[in-house]
Motif scaffolding. Structure first.
Motif, short mmCIF file in Angstrom:
data_model
loop_
_atom_site.label_atom_id
_atom_site.label_comp_id
_atom_site.label_asym_id
_atom_site.label_seq_id
_atom_site.Cartn_x
_atom_site.Cartn_y
_atom_site.Cartn_z
N CYS A 22 0.85 -1.18 0.00
CA CYS A 22 0.00 0.00 0.00
C CYS A 22 0.88 1.23 0.00
O CYS A 22 1.76 1.36 0.86
CB CYS A 22 -0.92 0.01 1.22
SG CYS A 22 -1.89 1.52 1.41
N ALA A 23 0.65 2.10 -0.94
CA ALA A 23 1.41 3.33 -1.03
C ALA A 23 0.49 4.52 -0.81
O ALA A 23 -0.56 4.63 -1.45
CB ALA A 23 2.08 3.43 -2.40
N ALA A 24 0.88 5.37 0.09
CA ALA A 24 0.14 6.59 0.36
C ALA A 24 0.79 7.75 -0.37
O ALA A 24 1.99 7.99 -0.23
CB ALA A 24 0.09 6.87 1.86
N THR A 25 0.00 8.45 -1.15
CA THR A 25 0.52 9.59 -1.89
C THR A 25 -0.34 10.81 -1.64
O THR A 25 -1.51 10.70 -1.28
CB THR A 25 0.56 9.31 -3.41
OG1 THR A 25 -0.77 9.07 -3.88
CG2 THR A 25 1.42 8.09 -3.70
N GLY A 26 0.24 11.96 -1.86
CA GLY A 26 -0.48 13.20 -1.65
C GLY A 26 0.16 14.06 -0.58
O GLY A 26 1.35 13.93 -0.28
N ARG A 27 -0.65 14.91 -0.02
CA ARG A 27 -0.17 15.82 1.00
C ARG A 27 -0.12 15.10 2.34
O ARG A 27 -1.12 15.00 3.05
CB ARG A 27 -1.09 17.04 1.08
CG ARG A 27 -0.64 18.12 2.05
CD ARG A 27 -1.48 19.38 1.87
NE ARG A 27 -1.12 20.42 2.83
CZ ARG A 27 -1.73 20.61 3.99
NH1 ARG A 27 -2.75 19.84 4.34
NH2 ARG A 27 -1.33 21.57 4.81
N ILE A 28 1.06 14.60 2.67
CA ILE A 28 1.26 13.84 3.89
C ILE A 28 2.34 14.50 4.73
O ILE A 28 3.46 14.69 4.27
CB ILE A 28 1.67 12.39 3.58
CG1 ILE A 28 0.58 11.70 2.75
CG2 ILE A 28 1.94 11.63 4.87
CD1 ILE A 28 1.00 10.35 2.22
N ILE A 29 1.98 14.82 5.94
CA ILE A 29 2.94 15.35 6.89
C ILE A 29 3.43 14.25 7.82
O ILE A 29 4.62 14.16 8.13
CB ILE A 29 2.34 16.52 7.69
CG1 ILE A 29 1.99 17.68 6.75
CG2 ILE A 29 3.32 16.99 8.77
CD1 ILE A 29 1.28 18.83 7.44
N ARG A 30 2.50 13.42 8.24
CA ARG A 30 2.85 12.36 9.17
C ARG A 30 1.82 11.25 9.09
O ARG A 30 0.63 11.51 8.93
CB ARG A 30 2.91 12.92 10.59
CG ARG A 30 3.32 11.93 11.66
CD ARG A 30 3.40 12.65 12.99
NE ARG A 30 3.81 11.78 14.07
CZ ARG A 30 3.97 12.17 15.33
NH1 ARG A 30 3.77 13.44 15.66
NH2 ARG A 30 4.34 11.30 16.25
#
Length: 118
Positions: A22-30
């Motif tokens: 699973c890959a999380a993409t986008g505006r991620i701070i934490r």
């Protein structure tokens, strides 16, 4: 907007293995927590495994000793290594993440089908 993209699902014979990513993409701070859920036909969605910041993991009793959740090699990813798969593991598997992107939000992936059949 954050997007979770799962991969690695497919058809496998009983006793076989699959590795979901699973890959999380986008505006991620934490990322505070990532998890895998699954939903089999006619059943409620259930937690399979989760990992939180610090590395603490939890597993459903039905997959203990067979599945392993881990942070992926790539940043903002999580993997689920599934070994000794059983027909009962057949389900749509969903990635879930608690992500801070200015606020804390819970995100879901679109799901990936895992079918265990001879």
């Amino acid at each position: 907007q954050v997007h979770l993209v799962e991969s690695g699902g497919g058809l496998v014979q009983p006793g076989g293995s699959l590795r979901l990513s699973c890959a999380a993409t986008g505006r991620i701070i934490r990322i505070g927590k990532m998890a895998w859920y699954r939903q089999a036909p006619g059943k409620e969605r259930e937690l399979v495994a989760s990992v939180i910041s610090g590395g603490t993991t939890n597993y459903a009793d039905s997959v203990k000793g067979r599945f392993t959740i881990s942070s992926g090699t790539r940043v903002n990813t999580v993997d689920l290594q599934m070994n000794n798969l059983k027909s009962e593991d057949t389900a749509v598997y969903y990635c879930n993440a608690l992500i801070f992107d200015g606020g804390n939000y819970n995100y879901w992936g679109q799901g990936t089908q895992v079918t265990v059949s001879s």
